[in-house]
Scaffold this active site. Structure first.
Site, PDB file in Angstrom:
ATOM      1  N   TYR A 142       0.820  -1.212   0.000  1.00 33.40           N
ATOM      2  CA  TYR A 142       0.000   0.000   0.000  1.00 33.40           C
ATOM      3  C   TYR A 142       0.857   1.266   0.000  1.00 33.40           C
ATOM      4  CZ  TYR A 142      -4.700  -1.924   0.791  1.00 33.40           C
ATOM      5  OH  TYR A 142      -5.907  -2.557   0.652  1.00 33.40           O
ATOM      6  N   LYS A 192       3.389 -15.261   2.331  1.00 36.05           N
ATOM      7  CA  LYS A 192       3.585 -15.975   1.064  1.00 36.05           C
ATOM      8  C   LYS A 192       5.093 -16.204   0.944  1.00 36.05           C
ATOM      9  CE  LYS A 192       2.012 -17.682  -2.836  1.00 36.05           C
ATOM     10  NZ  LYS A 192       1.129 -18.841  -2.943  1.00 36.05           N
ATOM     11  N   ASP A 224      -2.806 -18.183   0.359  1.00 27.97           N
ATOM     12  CA  ASP A 224      -3.807 -18.879  -0.457  1.00 27.97           C
ATOM     13  C   ASP A 224      -4.476 -19.990   0.353  1.00 27.97           C
ATOM     14  OD1 ASP A 224      -1.315 -20.119  -0.437  1.00 27.97           O
ATOM     15  OD2 ASP A 224      -1.417 -20.845  -2.502  1.00 27.97           O
ATOM     16  N   ASP A 248      -6.225  -7.072   4.166  1.00 30.61           N
ATOM     17  CA  ASP A 248      -7.368  -6.437   3.504  1.00 30.61           C
ATOM     18  C   ASP A 248      -8.301  -7.515   2.962  1.00 30.61           C
ATOM     19  OD1 ASP A 248      -8.914  -4.363   2.276  1.00 30.61           O
ATOM     20  OD2 ASP A 248      -7.954  -4.862   0.369  1.00 30.61           O
ATOM     21  N   ASP A 252     -12.089  -9.134   4.748  1.00 33.84           N
ATOM     22  CA  ASP A 252     -13.388  -9.155   4.067  1.00 33.84           C
ATOM     23  C   ASP A 252     -13.941 -10.575   4.053  1.00 33.84           C
ATOM     24  OD1 ASP A 252     -13.284  -6.422   3.389  1.00 33.84           O
ATOM     25  OD2 ASP A 252     -14.130  -6.815   1.398  1.00 33.84           O
TER      26      ASP A 252
HETATM   27  C1  IPM Z   1     -10.376  -1.366   4.014  1.00 38.21           C
HETATM   28  C2  IPM Z   1     -10.668  -0.775   2.658  1.00 38.21           C
HETATM   29  C3  IPM Z   1      -9.556   0.198   2.323  1.00 38.21           C
HETATM   30  C4  IPM Z   1      -8.260  -0.596   2.261  1.00 38.21           C
HETATM   31  C5  IPM Z   1      -9.782   1.000   1.039  1.00 38.21           C
HETATM   32  C6  IPM Z   1     -11.090   1.743   1.069  1.00 38.21           C
HETATM   33  C7  IPM Z   1      -8.636   1.932   0.763  1.00 38.21           C
HETATM   34  O1  IPM Z   1     -10.827  -1.787   1.717  1.00 38.21           O
HETATM   35  O2  IPM Z   1     -10.302  -0.599   4.991  1.00 38.21           O
HETATM   36  O3  IPM Z   1     -10.249  -2.580   4.102  1.00 38.21           O
HETATM   37  O4  IPM Z   1      -7.947  -1.194   1.227  1.00 38.21           O
HETATM   38  O5  IPM Z   1      -7.551  -0.607   3.266  1.00 38.21           O
HETATM   39 MG    MG Z   2     -10.803  -3.751   2.503  1.00 37.06          MG
END
Ligand code: IPM
Ligand code: MG
Length: 359
Positions: A142, A192, A224, A248, A252
């Site tokens: 990032y 990884k 993975d 990230d 999710d």
């Molecule tokens: C998160 C989001 C952010 C990230 C985006 C909106 C920049 O997906 O907080 O997980 O990738 O960190």
């Molecule tokens: Mg995210």
């Protein structure tokens, strides 16, 4: 009894409407426990870009740094998709993480028994799942240099750099061990290392730090495989610690175990002022319609109280409030279940206020 200054950033999309409900709950808690939460509003994201021409005004950074904690709604939306990269709402969010030196991102994913049927996975796989995803937040691909877009024609290229320094790995891994001690004493470090040098260093540091915590079981998993194991058998995990981009993605994924991303909160800490936000994002498709689930924002308050203000009993009151609302069969659309009452955003916020008062 204490007085706290809380910075508030509503942001974009559903940010403002879930924030309204979160603040009602926060002030109810204040009245109940004898604390005063003085709030100051600041701009960030698309709202800031529209009003000031930048996604993170200096006044926001200064104001937040002068407060005890930051409560954040959500940012972004289709309106700002085509603005220059450095002006995107997301760029404002990343800059804010960096400015606050918020290198540790905690994303707990807990399956509530009441919501077990709301997930797309089988209840018998999910029951009892309780994972803390700890994501490194101010390093890795990032932020790594060099990055950019260069060249023309078929030779035009986009590039980024995944880089981790030992000090960055060491502090996040150490935090994972400390957190694990307060839970089930298991840390899974995700990397990884079979391909990436940055991951090889990550793994070496994790092993070294692990020696300081002989009472905590350390395991390693390639990313993975971790993505697969999370849906195959999520209960094997206690604390997952990983770098920025893997975290990230896996956070999710783990949110979906719980049934709805509309339930999950996050804390970004490490610097002088902690930064607390629901993980659901701005959900522009339902913005302004009172459909959003404010429970993620209310859960975010629990993290703000626990990690930002060190008010553990108060954090637990908020968590009990959420459980009570669910036990009482109250739901928003994203977690609707047969036989339950569907509420809109405001009604859910008010239901939480009533439950909290009664605890
Ligand atoms: C998160 C989001 C952010 C990230 C985006 C909106 C920049 O997906 O907080 O997980 O990738 O960190
Ligand atoms: Mg995210």
């Amino acid at each position: 009894m204490a007085q706290f200054t809380i910075s508030v950033i509503n942001g974009d999309g559903i940010g403002p409407e879930v924030m309204v409900e979160g603040l009602k709950v926060l002030h109810t808690l204040g009245a109940k426990c004898g604390h005063t939460f003085a709030t100051s509003n600041y701009l960030a994201g698309g709202a800031a870009l529209d009003a000031t021409g930048v996604p993170l005004p200096d006044a926001t950074v200064k104001g937040v740094k002068d407060s005890h904690a930051l409560l954040f709604g959500a940012i972004g939306g289709p309106k700002w998709e085509n603005v220059a990269h450095h002006l995107k709402p997301e760029a404002g969010l990343l800059k804010l993480r960096k400015e606050l030196d918020a290198w540790a991102n905690l994303r707990p994913a807990m399956v509530y028994d009441e919501l077990i049927d709301a997930s797309s996975l089988k209840p018998e796989v999910l029951r009892g799942t309780d994972i803390m995803v700890l994501r490194e937040l101010t390093g890795g691909i990032y932020f790594g240099q060099p990055r950019g877009i260069e060249g023309t024609g078929p030779q035009r290229k986009g590039f980024n750099t995944e880089v981790y320094h030992e000090f960055e790995i060491e502090r996040i891994v150490r935090m994972a061990f400390v957190i694990a001690r307060g839970r089930r004493s298991k840390v899974c470090s995700v990397d990884k290392a079979n391909v990436l040098e940055s991951s090889q260093v990550w793994r070496e540091v994790a092993i070294r730090v692990g020696k300081e915590f002989p009472d905590v079981a350390l395991s390693h998993m390639y990313v993975d495989n971790a993505a697969m194991q999370l849906i195959r058998d999520p209960r094997q995990f206690d604390v997952i610690v990983t770098g920025n981009i893997f975290g990230d993605i896996l956070s999710d994924e783990s949110s979906q175990l719980t049934g709805s991303i509309g339930m999950l909160a996050s804390a970004s800490v490490g610097g002088p002022v902690g930064f607390f936000e629901p993980i659901h994002g701005s959900a522009p498709d339902i913005a302004g319609q009172q459909k959003a689930n404010p429970l993620a924002m209310i859960g975010t308050l629990a993290l703000l109280l626990r990690y930002g203000l060190k008010l553990e009993p108060e954090a637990q009151l908020i968590e009990r409030t959420i459980r009570q609302v669910l036990k009482d069969g109250l739901r928003t659309g994203d977690i609707k279940q047969p036989g339950c009452r569907i509420l809109n955003t405001r009604e859910m916020g008010e239901a939480a206020v009533e439950r909290l008062k009664a605890l």
